[in-house]
Motif scaffolding. Structure first.
Motif, PDB file in Angstrom:
ATOM      1  N   GLU A  88       1.136  -1.366  -0.012  1.00 16.72           N
ATOM      2  CA  GLU A  88       0.032   0.112   0.206  1.00 16.72           C
ATOM      3  C   GLU A  88       0.640   1.170   0.020  1.00 16.72           C
ATOM      4  OE1 GLU A  88      -3.248   1.789  -0.509  1.00 16.72           O
ATOM      5  OE2 GLU A  88      -3.369  -0.253  -0.291  1.00 16.72           O
ATOM      6  N   PRO A  89       0.995   2.074  -0.976  1.00 11.55           N
ATOM      7  CA  PRO A  89      -0.064   2.104  -2.157  1.00 11.55           C
ATOM      8  C   PRO A  89      -0.017   0.823  -2.984  1.00 11.55           C
ATOM      9  CG  PRO A  89       1.275   4.117  -2.026  1.00 11.55           C
ATOM     10  CD  PRO A  89       1.838   3.288  -1.138  1.00 11.55           C
ATOM     11  N   PRO A  90      -0.955   0.374  -3.742  1.00 10.21           N
ATOM     12  CA  PRO A  90      -0.990  -1.181  -4.538  1.00 10.21           C
ATOM     13  C   PRO A  90       0.107  -0.812  -5.287  1.00 10.21           C
ATOM     14  CG  PRO A  90      -3.083  -0.056  -4.463  1.00 10.21           C
ATOM     15  CD  PRO A  90      -2.185   1.041  -3.956  1.00 10.21           C
ATOM     16  N   PRO A  91       1.053  -2.049  -5.423  1.00  7.61           N
ATOM     17  CA  PRO A  91       2.269  -1.954  -6.230  1.00  7.61           C
ATOM     18  C   PRO A  91       2.135  -2.246  -7.661  1.00  7.61           C
ATOM     19  CG  PRO A  91       2.068  -4.089  -5.269  1.00  7.61           C
ATOM     20  CD  PRO A  91       1.144  -3.133  -4.784  1.00  7.61           C
ATOM     21  N   ASP A  92       2.958  -1.665  -8.491  1.00  6.83           N
ATOM     22  CA  ASP A  92       3.244  -1.869 -10.071  1.00  6.83           C
ATOM     23  C   ASP A  92       3.593  -3.443 -10.054  1.00  6.83           C
ATOM     24  OD1 ASP A  92       2.094   0.685 -10.832  1.00  6.83           O
ATOM     25  OD2 ASP A  92       4.079   1.588 -10.451  1.00  6.83           O
ATOM     26  N   VAL A  93       3.287  -4.172 -11.015  1.00 10.38           N
ATOM     27  CA  VAL A  93       3.658  -5.295 -11.470  1.00 10.38           C
ATOM     28  C   VAL A  93       4.160  -5.840 -12.560  1.00 10.38           C
ATOM     29  CG1 VAL A  93       3.042  -8.013 -11.277  1.00 10.38           C
ATOM     30  CG2 VAL A  93       1.825  -6.357  -9.719  1.00 10.38           C
ATOM     31  N   ALA A  94       5.320  -6.494 -12.523  1.00  8.57           N
ATOM     32  CA  ALA A  94       5.850  -6.808 -14.141  1.00  8.57           C
ATOM     33  C   ALA A  94       6.176  -8.332 -14.101  1.00  8.57           C
ATOM     34  CB  ALA A  94       7.026  -6.006 -14.085  1.00  8.57           C
ATOM     35  N   TRP A  95       6.069  -8.840 -15.183  1.00  9.29           N
ATOM     36  CA  TRP A  95       6.579 -10.144 -15.210  1.00  9.29           C
ATOM     37  C   TRP A  95       7.511 -10.134 -16.500  1.00  9.29           C
ATOM     38  CZ3 TRP A  95       5.077 -14.960 -12.872  1.00  9.29           C
ATOM     39  CH2 TRP A  95       4.047 -14.868 -12.018  1.00  9.29           C
ATOM     40  N   LEU A  96       8.812 -11.183 -16.132  1.00  8.37           N
ATOM     41  CA  LEU A  96       9.956 -11.119 -17.069  1.00  8.37           C
ATOM     42  C   LEU A  96      10.128 -12.422 -17.148  1.00  8.37           C
ATOM     43  CD1 LEU A  96      10.541  -8.712 -14.544  1.00  8.37           C
ATOM     44  CD2 LEU A  96      12.436  -8.302 -16.054  1.00  8.37           C
ATOM     45  N   LYS A  97      10.762 -12.763 -18.427  1.00  9.65           N
ATOM     46  CA  LYS A  97      11.317 -14.390 -18.746  1.00  9.65           C
ATOM     47  C   LYS A  97      12.733 -14.248 -18.976  1.00  9.65           C
ATOM     48  CE  LYS A  97      10.949 -17.955 -22.146  1.00  9.65           C
ATOM     49  NZ  LYS A  97      12.262 -17.907 -22.575  1.00  9.65           N
ATOM     50  N   ASP A  98      13.665 -14.838 -18.224  1.00  8.50           N
ATOM     51  CA  ASP A  98      15.151 -14.948 -18.276  1.00  8.50           C
ATOM     52  C   ASP A  98      15.942 -13.425 -18.515  1.00  8.50           C
ATOM     53  OD1 ASP A  98      15.167 -17.552 -18.933  1.00  8.50           O
ATOM     54  OD2 ASP A  98      14.866 -17.523 -21.288  1.00  8.50           O
ATOM     55  N   GLY A  99      15.120 -12.650 -17.571  1.00 11.08           N
ATOM     56  CA  GLY A  99      15.543 -11.169 -17.443  1.00 11.08           C
ATOM     57  C   GLY A  99      15.040 -10.045 -18.198  1.00 11.08           C
ATOM     58  N   ASP A 100      14.059 -10.416 -19.142  1.00 11.03           N
ATOM     59  CA  ASP A 100      13.663  -9.621 -20.363  1.00 11.03           C
ATOM     60  C   ASP A 100      12.066  -9.426 -19.890  1.00 11.03           C
ATOM     61  OD1 ASP A 100      16.034  -8.952 -21.527  1.00 11.03           O
ATOM     62  OD2 ASP A 100      15.626 -10.784 -22.832  1.00 11.03           O
ATOM     63  N   ASP A 101      11.472  -8.122 -20.081  1.00 11.54           N
ATOM     64  CA  ASP A 101      10.217  -7.950 -19.886  1.00 11.54           C
ATOM     65  C   ASP A 101       9.153  -8.885 -20.807  1.00 11.54           C
ATOM     66  OD1 ASP A 101      10.279  -6.242 -17.832  1.00 11.54           O
ATOM     67  OD2 ASP A 101      10.173  -4.448 -19.164  1.00 11.54           O
ATOM     68  N   ILE A 102       8.071  -9.159 -20.418  1.00 14.62           N
ATOM     69  CA  ILE A 102       7.329 -10.146 -21.178  1.00 14.62           C
ATOM     70  C   ILE A 102       6.403  -9.085 -21.847  1.00 14.62           C
ATOM     71  CG2 ILE A 102       5.351 -11.842 -21.145  1.00 14.62           C
ATOM     72  CD1 ILE A 102       6.737 -13.114 -18.924  1.00 14.62           C
ATOM     73  N   GLU A 103       6.345  -9.180 -23.252  1.00 18.87           N
ATOM     74  CA  GLU A 103       5.603  -8.472 -24.233  1.00 18.87           C
ATOM     75  C   GLU A 103       4.226  -9.326 -24.506  1.00 18.87           C
ATOM     76  OE1 GLU A 103       7.132  -7.199 -27.789  1.00 18.87           O
ATOM     77  OE2 GLU A 103       8.978  -6.218 -26.808  1.00 18.87           O
ATOM     78  N   GLU A 104       2.899  -8.798 -24.086  1.00 17.66           N
ATOM     79  CA  GLU A 104       1.905  -9.442 -23.877  1.00 17.66           C
ATOM     80  C   GLU A 104       1.340  -9.792 -25.162  1.00 17.66           C
ATOM     81  OE1 GLU A 104      -0.576  -9.183 -20.029  1.00 17.66           O
ATOM     82  OE2 GLU A 104       0.208  -7.007 -20.248  1.00 17.66           O
ATOM     83  N   ASP A 105       0.623 -10.850 -25.461  1.00 17.17           N
ATOM     84  CA  ASP A 105      -0.214 -10.939 -26.526  1.00 17.17           C
ATOM     85  C   ASP A 105      -1.318 -11.852 -26.378  1.00 17.17           C
ATOM     86  OD1 ASP A 105       0.749 -13.499 -26.640  1.00 17.17           O
ATOM     87  OD2 ASP A 105       2.425 -13.040 -27.959  1.00 17.17           O
ATOM     88  N   ASP A 106      -2.038 -12.550 -27.319  1.00 18.79           N
ATOM     89  CA  ASP A 106      -3.368 -13.423 -27.135  1.00 18.79           C
ATOM     90  C   ASP A 106      -2.807 -14.483 -26.306  1.00 18.79           C
ATOM     91  OD1 ASP A 106      -4.940 -11.294 -28.017  1.00 18.79           O
ATOM     92  OD2 ASP A 106      -5.095 -12.119 -30.058  1.00 18.79           O
ATOM     93  N   ARG A 107      -1.488 -14.872 -26.394  1.00 21.06           N
ATOM     94  CA  ARG A 107      -1.100 -16.236 -26.107  1.00 21.06           C
ATOM     95  C   ARG A 107      -0.476 -16.026 -24.799  1.00 21.06           C
ATOM     96  NH1 ARG A 107       3.175 -19.752 -26.199  1.00 21.06           N
ATOM     97  NH2 ARG A 107       4.528 -18.132 -26.684  1.00 21.06           N
ATOM     98  N   VAL A 108       0.313 -15.127 -24.407  1.00 22.83           N
ATOM     99  CA  VAL A 108       0.965 -14.682 -23.269  1.00 22.83           C
ATOM    100  C   VAL A 108       0.568 -13.612 -22.616  1.00 22.83           C
ATOM    101  CG1 VAL A 108       3.227 -14.731 -22.113  1.00 22.83           C
ATOM    102  CG2 VAL A 108       2.948 -16.147 -24.217  1.00 22.83           C
ATOM    103  N   PHE A 109      -0.054 -13.604 -21.534  1.00 25.62           N
ATOM    104  CA  PHE A 109      -0.621 -12.430 -20.766  1.00 25.62           C
ATOM    105  C   PHE A 109      -0.624 -12.585 -19.417  1.00 25.62           C
ATOM    106  CE2 PHE A 109      -3.937 -15.202 -22.430  1.00 25.62           C
ATOM    107  CZ  PHE A 109      -4.765 -15.178 -21.075  1.00 25.62           C
TER     108      PHE A 109
END
Length: 229
Positions: free
Chosen positions: A165-186
């Motif tokens: 609190e405040p609500p945190p920002d959230v990110a997912w990474l794969k092998d150290g790189d930000d995941i770019e979301e699409d219809d298959r990975v989100f």
């Protein structure tokens, strides 16, 4: 038997002008205190200074303070979101001055966020006032995702429980790189968790995944490995 003489320096001459002046001041003070008490108007309690919202930092304490006027002396009850709070280690009822009452909330947790109400009663009636405790807590991954072994073509789900609190920002990474979301990975973010979904898993989806959370008070992360069979 004659009385022994008082020790030197302990004699008191009631005819001494300074002694008489001091006695007059004491008597006047007593009369003034008595008259003020007698002149206090009996009636329902009144709030002279409202409660104010306070910020509670996780792990610390916060105090809600209210100034009241009540004669005869009132009965005080504190409640949170409609539930009465008992005076004890967690919630401490405090009476600092004749007209000041307070509630100390110890060992701050996110669950302490809410609206607190003081109810003041005496034989002539009652009144109440409310304020909020706003809790601040560093971003945290309270339970990280587990490792997953799945067959190619399956749906892979990684879930993490988060707080802050405040609500945190959230990110997912794969092998150290930000995941770019699409219809298959989100991924989805809710109040207390975040879920990464990988549909129709491919060999290239195998690797080390990280969930990262951040707010103004801190950061945290957790890791999991996805293997494809």
């Amino acid at each position: 038997m004659s009385k022994s003489a008082p020790p030197p320096g302990f004699t008191l001459n009631i005819n001494d002008p300074q002694i008489q002046e001091a006695a007059i001041r004491i008597q006047a003070s007593y009369r003034g205190h008595r008259s003020r008490k007698e002149l206090r108007e009996k009636g329902p309690p009144r709030i002279l200074q409202d409660l104010k919202d306070v910020v509670l930092l996780e792990g610390s304490a916060a105090k809600l303070v209210c100034r009241v006027s009540a004669f005869p002396d009132p009965f005080i009850v504190w409640s949170k979101n409609g539930q009465q709070l008992k005076d004890g280690p967690k919630y401490r009822y405090v009476f600092e001055d004749p007209d000041v009452v307070a509630l100390v909330v110890r060992d701050g947790l996110l669950d302490d966020l809410g609206r607190y109400t003081v109810t003041i009663k005496n034989p002539f009636g009652q009144t109440s006032g409310s304020a909020c405790i706003l809790v601040e807590a560093p971003a945290k991954v309270s339970k990280g995702p587990g490792n997953v072994a799945a067959k190619k073509g399956a749906t892979v789900v990684l879930k993490a429980e988060i707080s802050g609190e405040p609500p945190p920002d959230v990110a997912w990474l794969k092998d150290g790189d930000d995941i770019e979301e699409d219809d298959r990975v989100f991924y989805d973010i809710e109040d207390t968790n975040t879920i990464l979904t990988i549909k129709s898993a491919r060999a290239s989806d195998a690797g080390k995944y990280e969930v990262f959370v951040e707010n103004s008070l801190g950061t945290d992360q957790s890791f999991a490995r996805v293997s494809l069979l």
